[in-house]
Design a protein around this motif. Sequence first.
Motif, PDB file in Angstrom:
ATOM      1  N   MET A 279       0.845  -1.207   0.000  1.00  0.00           N
ATOM      2  CA  MET A 279       0.000   0.000   0.000  1.00  0.00           C
ATOM      3  C   MET A 279       0.876   1.251   0.000  1.00  0.00           C
ATOM      4  SD  MET A 279      -2.728   1.261   2.862  1.00  0.00           S
ATOM      5  CE  MET A 279      -1.681   2.539   3.533  1.00  0.00           C
ATOM      6  N   ARG A 280       0.608   2.154  -0.937  1.00  0.00           N
ATOM      7  CA  ARG A 280       1.365   3.404  -0.962  1.00  0.00           C
ATOM      8  C   ARG A 280       0.785   4.365   0.072  1.00  0.00           C
ATOM      9  NH1 ARG A 280      -1.029   5.763  -6.712  1.00  0.00           N
ATOM     10  NH2 ARG A 280      -2.722   6.909  -5.764  1.00  0.00           N
ATOM     11  N   THR A 281       1.647   5.202   0.626  1.00  0.00           N
ATOM     12  CA  THR A 281       1.194   6.146   1.644  1.00  0.00           C
ATOM     13  C   THR A 281       0.931   7.508   1.007  1.00  0.00           C
ATOM     14  OG1 THR A 281       2.464   4.974   3.298  1.00  0.00           O
ATOM     15  CG2 THR A 281       1.776   7.201   3.843  1.00  0.00           C
ATOM     16  N   THR A 282      -0.280   8.004   1.162  1.00  0.00           N
ATOM     17  CA  THR A 282      -0.698   9.250   0.517  1.00  0.00           C
ATOM     18  C   THR A 282      -0.421  10.453   1.410  1.00  0.00           C
ATOM     19  OG1 THR A 282      -2.425   7.973  -0.553  1.00  0.00           O
ATOM     20  CG2 THR A 282      -2.655  10.361  -0.603  1.00  0.00           C
TER      21      THR A 282
END
Lengths: 451, 451
Positions: A1-4
């Motif tokens: 999961m990429r961190t926004t």
Amino acid sequence: MRTTKITLTEQEMPTSWYNIQPDLPEPLPTVLNPATCKPVTPGDLKAIFPMTLIEQEMSQERYIEIPDEVQDIYRMWRPTPLHRAYQLEKALGTPAKIFYKYEGVSPAGSHKSNTAIAQAYYNKKAGIKRLATETGAGQWGSALSLGCCLMGLECKVYMVRASYEQKPYRRIMMETWGATCIPSPSKETNSGRAVLAQDPDSPGSLGIAISEAVEDAAGRDDTNYSLGSVLNHVMLHQTVIGQEAIKQMEKADAYPDIIIGCVGGGSNFAGLFLPFMPDKLKGKGMRIICCEPKACPTMTKGPYTYDYGDVAGLTPLMKMYTLGHSFVPPRIHAGGLRYHGMAPIVSHLHHLGLIESMSIHQTPAYEGALKFARTEGIIPAPEPAHAIKVVIDEALACKESGEAKTILLALSGHGHFDLSAYNEFLSGNLQDYEYPQEKILKSLAALPKVT
Amino acid sequence: MRTTKITLTEQEMPTSWYNIQPDLPEPLPTVLNPATCKPVTPGDLKAIFPMTLIEQEMSQERYIEIPDEVQDIYRMWRPTPLHRAYQLEKALGTPAKIFYKYEGVSPAGSHKSNTAIAQAYYNKKAGIKRLATETGAGQWGSALSLGCCLMGLECKVYMVRASYEQKPYRRIMMETWGATCIPSPSKETNSGRAVLAQDPDSPGSLGIAISEAVEDAAGRDDTNYSLGSVLNHVMLHQTVIGQEAIKQMEKADAYPDIIIGCVGGGSNFAGLFLPFMPDKLKGKGMRIICCEPKACPTMTKGPYTYDYGDVAGLTPLMKMYTLGHSFVPPRIHAGGLRYHGMAPIVSHLHHLGLIESMSIHQTPAYEGALKFARTEGIIPAPEPAHAIKVVIDEALACKESGEAKTILLALSGHGHFDLSAYNEFLSGNLQDYEYPQEKILKSLAALPKVT
């Protein structure tokens, strides 16, 4: 999961402000008393400022502790988020990594609350009952209204008439927090009456409004003056922004190649970039770009010289980039950028070649802001819209060159009260103002002679 | 150091929505086809909804996974903060602990984005190019405009005329995100023209605007309809709020004795309280209080019976509390609470005695909102202002009794676009509307006969 969003806990919020002064390669030029042209003394300032803020203005301490009561209020919205602009990057097709530090989550909607709370606090501690101030776009007036409300002080705001008329909601916001807000120039001060006598339809300017507020404060024992930008202690209070951003960039395993922000008086952007300056002074090659409007091009066109902070010449003389204290900028929507001068600290760093400046028309600024809103969701205030335009240009240059630079944007506030300007832009009715050369030459001719 | 905001990391954001349906002590009453009065089938709904949402509407699965693309967008502002209202508690002198879950940090300013993003996503997946919807206060229209913008869909918003006139900034916000927004009743639909023929000055209502949007969607193959509240799948999407709140209350080592929120269609408050409902069903004694305006007292005064969701009778018949689908509520500022009906899930739980309801006039609601703004900083939207009034009353009751109850408030959005209402309140010009008994009796007489 990429961190926004890179968030910090309340425990990670800075507990001190960072003061650039001891780290400057050359000290700041002396500030002068406007009457005598001699170096200003703490005593000269105490009619309108509490002693703690005067000490901060001149302090050589690298870190100044944030009082607990101020930290308690900061935690209502701080630490603020650092966002990775994935959607904007994707829309631009750029290899650049764009981050933005967003100060619009404060209840007043911008970075201004960081110093408003601190200033209200120190004035309350000094026994002051009431603060007078000016506001351009209304961001500062709102923030100080909130600060005074939370600290139990009265607040009187002189709002630049051009903005007062464009943004009725800002006035109501100030009143919701219990402040009194009137358009400037007003008939309530000598400074205001003098301007109205010459031009009854004056749109006002920050310089005029400052004169009114300073006069109000100087004339009443229970009242001090509060300034939302320019002064060293204001830059100091804003350094919570950059200190948080450094920790957040570390968490994102990133470091900025370019830091970009808008400058009116300079405090929002200085708040972000000053804590990075020690790295720059140690040789890190990052660029720092100050963005200002073409209609009020203080650093890109003005000389670096002594001038007053206000139109009536009531403030101390500060060495800064200036278009002349009598210059009244065109009615661009970015009211917060309609200021003739620039913070002495920002001016000094620019003069030393440590930071750059660029000027931008408001139409391309709104084009950038619209692209931002349609990708990142947040509708930016007109002031940071100028910086967004430059961020997009730099990101597109990366697309051209194939470089994956890391760009950090100071997103100082939201545009919820600036939607009439978006309406003008969307309907094709937004106009740009050319560089007002004649007016500027005239106001520069009226610069004070300092020997 | 006390913690003011209880934050979660992006990794702690829920990855599923919680569906109350399998946990209900009795199943929801059947939804009926408006033409045949027979149970509605998925086929009846597919002219205006994508199949995935129809399945969610009827699902008996306890958890439904949130698609990655929706989670990516959620993370632009989620998880939202849970605040401890220390300053409000102090101002009230109450031993109560007040928490509020704040959804105003979304770019559109309210909880509505939670379902807007999901609905735009599922429609895009189904090959739909355009969504039509209604909006009251503008919160839902803004949110769906944002959702459509981020998912690459066109968006057409029918905005209740009373709000369209009160809140021009909301229209501009929608246009900034690329949507088209017109006042309802409009001349663009049969439903709108029928209302205008009877009353050319109609202020509009959510019921009328829904008819227009449903008619628009039913008439075009590329277009679906999107509803911002009432339906089961909307309640479902909002449960991210309550799931986050449960984790945050745990971190604060607290559990609510009372949960309080405003209800128009019911989705914001349901989003907060539904995830707590399994505890309540297992015997936890917490109270859950739905707050509605006295001018539109659906649950406090209406019968629990079958009615249409819209004025023209185009929607399925749902068993709910209702004031009659032809009821046009007075022009209170809380446009989001001007709805004749109530979500079937909320109605069912109320009918089962699991949740309570109260009605509040708008003037005391604004008194509460002002106290909130002057202590907690955030300026609340008019809708949650109704709930804030009840929170304050409960906290003052604790002061009286000496009980340190824990109160959890659903603060669904900010009031940045509702400042004209604050202006009316501050200048003493805000009026209350008495319970419109005759109009309601008339609209109740026109309820559909369901056998």
